[in-house]
Design an enzyme around this catalytic site. Structure first.
Site, PDB file in Angstrom:
ATOM      1  N   ASP A 120      57.247  63.043  24.410  1.00 37.02           N
ATOM      2  CA  ASP A 120      56.085  63.358  23.566  1.00 37.02           C
ATOM      3  C   ASP A 120      55.089  64.224  24.334  1.00 37.02           C
ATOM      4  OD1 ASP A 120      54.282  63.435  21.503  1.00 37.02           O
ATOM      5  OD2 ASP A 120      53.662  61.336  21.673  1.00 37.02           O
ATOM      6  N   GLN A 210      43.351  55.818  17.864  1.00 36.63           N
ATOM      7  CA  GLN A 210      43.516  57.002  17.021  1.00 36.63           C
ATOM      8  C   GLN A 210      42.462  58.058  17.392  1.00 36.63           C
ATOM      9  OE1 GLN A 210      43.291  53.890  15.424  1.00 36.63           O
ATOM     10  NE2 GLN A 210      45.492  53.686  15.205  1.00 36.63           N
ATOM     11  N   GLY A 211      42.924  59.293  17.529  1.00 41.00           N
ATOM     12  CA  GLY A 211      42.041  60.384  17.915  1.00 41.00           C
ATOM     13  C   GLY A 211      42.084  60.680  19.400  1.00 41.00           C
ATOM     14  N   ASP A 212      42.684  59.784  20.204  1.00 40.90           N
ATOM     15  CA  ASP A 212      42.827  60.014  21.646  1.00 40.90           C
ATOM     16  C   ASP A 212      44.157  60.664  21.991  1.00 40.90           C
ATOM     17  OD1 ASP A 212      40.374  58.868  22.481  1.00 40.90           O
ATOM     18  OD2 ASP A 212      41.225  56.872  22.261  1.00 40.90           O
TER      19      ASP A 212
END
Length: 259
Positions: A120, A210-212
């Site tokens: 990833d 979320q968002g990191d």
């Protein structure tokens, strides 16, 4: 009610072997702050950038040269395209300050798997060069995987709780590396989902969220991980999972020359 439904589906996905990227919860706001974090200065994390799609922050990234950003593959696949991505560098705030630069090209690891989140990682080439200074600086990529128990830190603009509140200010948390062997053992809940190209980190009530996604896990002044996935955020039996930079470093070095 909608949030309850989304949470149920996320838990079902984990139960069936799928993994949930931290920065791309469907139909939920992608901004916010790190769980258990404290406010910090961009001068203390000058490699940190906000990756913005159509003008809104949705993932993080790290500067590795004056025109190359490394981030998570799941941040760079559709609907992300070079034309709708920009980065903000050199600012504590994801909404203003520093510099805002258009992305010229993106490259995702060819072996990235959306289900398992293996490999990833991806790179972004900028249309113009960054000018380095006290608030904008590259970080070296680790060539050796850090040992279990070593201190590390995470920074970003992700949520304070799973599906929770938001902040525009850069935050960070101190955490500790959980080695791949330990993270995949019966001590934790992931089992065989933890692969060679992954590394974990954990601390009580502290985590990326979320968002990191795509943002940095730093240890010893080096980039050792890329925020990738996890089960919700800061759950006791489920450390945050990161792309292992030492294992993926050679791919990045090659990709930055061809993106």
């Amino acid at each position: 009610m909608f949030l309850q439904i989304v949470t149920i589906f996320a838990l079902l996905a984990i139960a069936n072997g799928a993994v949930t990227p931290l920065g791309l919860e469907p139909n939920l706001p992608q901004d916010g702050r790190i769980v258990g974090g404290v406010a910090t200065s961009i001068a203390d994390h000058p490699w940190q950038v906000s990756l913005q799609r159509n003008g809104a922050h949705f993932c993080g990234g790290s500067i590795i040269s004056n025109n190359i950003i490394v981030s998570a593959a799941h941040c760079l696949i559709s609907p992300s395209t070079a034309s709708n991505l920009r980065i903000r560098a050199g600012s504590n705030n994801r909404n203003y300050g520093g510099v805002l630069i258009q992305v010229a090209a993106i490259k995702v690891h060819e072996g990235y798997n959306t289900a398992s989140k293996v490999n990833d990682i991806g790179v972004v080439r900028l249309q113009s060069m960054l000018t380095f200074g006290s608030t904008i600086r590259a970080i070296a990529m680790a060539s050796v995987t850090p040992s279990h128990g070593v201190a590390a830190s995470i920074s970003g603009w992700g949520k304070t709780t799973y599906g929770g509140s938001s902040s525009s200010t850069l935050l960070y948390v101190d955490t500790k590396i959980v080695g791949r062997t330990q993270c995949g053992s019966s001590t934790y809940g992931y089992g065989s989902s933890i692969m060679t190209t992954m590394i974990c980190a954990a601390a009580a009530d502290k985590d990326a969220c979320q968002g990191d996604s795509g943002g940095p896990l730093v240890s010893g002044g080096q980039l050792v991980g890329i925020v990738s996935w996890g089960k919700e955020c800061a759950l006791a039996n489920f450390p945050g999972v990161f792309a292992n930079v030492a294992e993926l470093r050679n791919w990045v070095l090659q990709a930055q020359n061809t993106v």
